[in-house]
Motif scaffolding. Sequence first.
Motif, PDB file in Angstrom:
ATOM      1  N   ALA A  33     -12.670  16.084   7.255  1.00  0.00           N
ATOM      2  CA  ALA A  33     -12.982  16.472   5.788  1.00  0.00           C
ATOM      3  C   ALA A  33     -13.269  17.313   4.702  1.00  0.00           C
ATOM      4  O   ALA A  33     -14.857  16.785   3.577  1.00  0.00           O
ATOM      5  N   SER A  34     -13.282  17.933   4.284  1.00  0.00           N
ATOM      6  CA  SER A  34     -13.710  19.318   4.066  1.00  0.00           C
ATOM      7  C   SER A  34     -13.608  18.600   1.911  1.00  0.00           C
ATOM      8  O   SER A  34     -13.949  19.377   1.578  1.00  0.00           O
ATOM      9  N   VAL A  76      -8.923  16.704  -6.768  1.00  0.00           N
ATOM     10  CA  VAL A  76      -8.185  17.041  -5.158  1.00  0.00           C
ATOM     11  C   VAL A  76      -8.611  15.535  -4.862  1.00  0.00           C
ATOM     12  O   VAL A  76      -9.422  14.804  -4.553  1.00  0.00           O
ATOM     13  N   ILE A  77      -7.517  14.710  -4.408  1.00  0.00           N
ATOM     14  CA  ILE A  77      -7.912  13.352  -3.958  1.00  0.00           C
ATOM     15  C   ILE A  77      -7.507  13.806  -2.503  1.00  0.00           C
ATOM     16  O   ILE A  77      -7.640  12.048  -1.715  1.00  0.00           O
ATOM     17  N   GLN A  78      -6.970  14.747  -2.186  1.00  0.00           N
ATOM     18  CA  GLN A  78      -6.377  14.492  -0.276  1.00  0.00           C
ATOM     19  C   GLN A  78      -6.705  15.608  -0.115  1.00  0.00           C
ATOM     20  O   GLN A  78      -5.486  17.206  -0.377  1.00  0.00           O
ATOM     21  N   GLY A  99      -5.176  26.472   8.159  1.00  0.00           N
ATOM     22  CA  GLY A  99      -3.884  26.083   6.971  1.00  0.00           C
ATOM     23  C   GLY A  99      -4.503  24.601   6.577  1.00  0.00           C
ATOM     24  O   GLY A  99      -4.379  23.850   7.178  1.00  0.00           O
ATOM     25  N   GLN A 100      -4.389  24.393   4.641  1.00  0.00           N
ATOM     26  CA  GLN A 100      -4.372  22.925   4.781  1.00  0.00           C
ATOM     27  C   GLN A 100      -3.819  22.766   3.515  1.00  0.00           C
ATOM     28  O   GLN A 100      -3.157  23.367   2.759  1.00  0.00           O
ATOM     29  N   ARG A 101      -3.087  21.168   3.547  1.00  0.00           N
ATOM     30  CA  ARG A 101      -2.293  20.943   2.171  1.00  0.00           C
ATOM     31  C   ARG A 101      -3.878  20.296   1.086  1.00  0.00           C
ATOM     32  O   ARG A 101      -3.922  19.251   1.296  1.00  0.00           O
ATOM     33  N   VAL A 102      -4.047  21.001   0.114  1.00  0.00           N
ATOM     34  CA  VAL A 102      -5.023  20.299  -1.184  1.00  0.00           C
ATOM     35  C   VAL A 102      -3.939  19.680  -2.268  1.00  0.00           C
ATOM     36  O   VAL A 102      -3.027  19.842  -2.823  1.00  0.00           O
ATOM     37  N   LEU A 137       0.789  -0.950   0.192  1.00  0.00           N
ATOM     38  CA  LEU A 137       0.232  -0.398   0.085  1.00  0.00           C
ATOM     39  C   LEU A 137       0.387   0.738   0.112  1.00  0.00           C
ATOM     40  O   LEU A 137       1.886   1.378   0.929  1.00  0.00           O
ATOM     41  N   THR A 138       0.537   2.200  -0.688  1.00  0.00           N
ATOM     42  CA  THR A 138       0.667   4.114  -0.517  1.00  0.00           C
ATOM     43  C   THR A 138       0.087   4.854  -0.463  1.00  0.00           C
ATOM     44  O   THR A 138      -1.113   4.671  -0.998  1.00  0.00           O
ATOM     45  N   ALA A 139       0.870   5.663   0.172  1.00  0.00           N
ATOM     46  CA  ALA A 139      -0.700   6.963   0.658  1.00  0.00           C
ATOM     47  C   ALA A 139      -0.924   7.527  -0.493  1.00  0.00           C
ATOM     48  O   ALA A 139       0.062   7.938  -1.661  1.00  0.00           O
ATOM     49  N   ARG A 140      -1.949   7.786  -0.484  1.00  0.00           N
ATOM     50  CA  ARG A 140      -2.371   8.944  -1.952  1.00  0.00           C
ATOM     51  C   ARG A 140      -1.962  10.191  -2.308  1.00  0.00           C
ATOM     52  O   ARG A 140      -1.830  10.412  -3.411  1.00  0.00           O
ATOM     53  N   THR A 141      -0.673  10.659  -1.204  1.00  0.00           N
ATOM     54  CA  THR A 141      -0.493  11.863  -1.203  1.00  0.00           C
ATOM     55  C   THR A 141       1.369  11.570  -1.667  1.00  0.00           C
ATOM     56  O   THR A 141       0.849  12.554  -2.654  1.00  0.00           O
TER      57      THR A 141
END
Length: 188
Positions: A90-91, A68-70, A58-61, A35-39
């Motif tokens: 959950a945004s 947008v995946i995460q 602050g958010q990292r999109v 498994l790999t992270a979506r990021t």
Amino acid sequence: MSRKSLLEWPVIRQLRSGDAFGRGENVQSQKSKDLTARTTTADRVVQSVCPYCAVGCGQRVFVKDEKVIQIEGDPDSPVSRGRLCPKGSASEQLVNSSSRQTEVLYRAPKAKEWQRLDVDTAIDMIADRFMEARRNGWQDTDDQGRPINRTMGIAGLGGATLDNEENYLIKKLFTAAGAIQLENQARI
């Protein structure tokens, strides 16, 4: 169907490696290891601000193929230091929801059905109504004849998700239009 060797069973691997509590990688399945992270697969990362409240976390999109995946907290943000509340976390669902409204809908007075409008038509309708309300509520002078040059036909109510720059521009716009009734959700 392939047969697995008894030596590959997690408990046997755990005992062979000396990991008595089963916390090492020997207890992981091959599927978990792969498994790999979506990021890690994102094309780019965009900094943003959470849209829900006045805190301004602050958010990292993370974006892949222009989608947008995460969305995660931005550890570089002095406000939230990488943390997000449950709504902020959950945004991503707000952006990718199948029920997200992406078209301008208009329901005429006393109509029962909504109709689709293009953005330019909707903006023109809003501007026309804004100017009409300003004109209808305009006051040149007060009761004593002093010039006041204001309108009581329009008012502004800002939201708590707006930043200082947006609030400054809204204040300038409404003041230039002659409005004196300006409020903000954060003050109410």
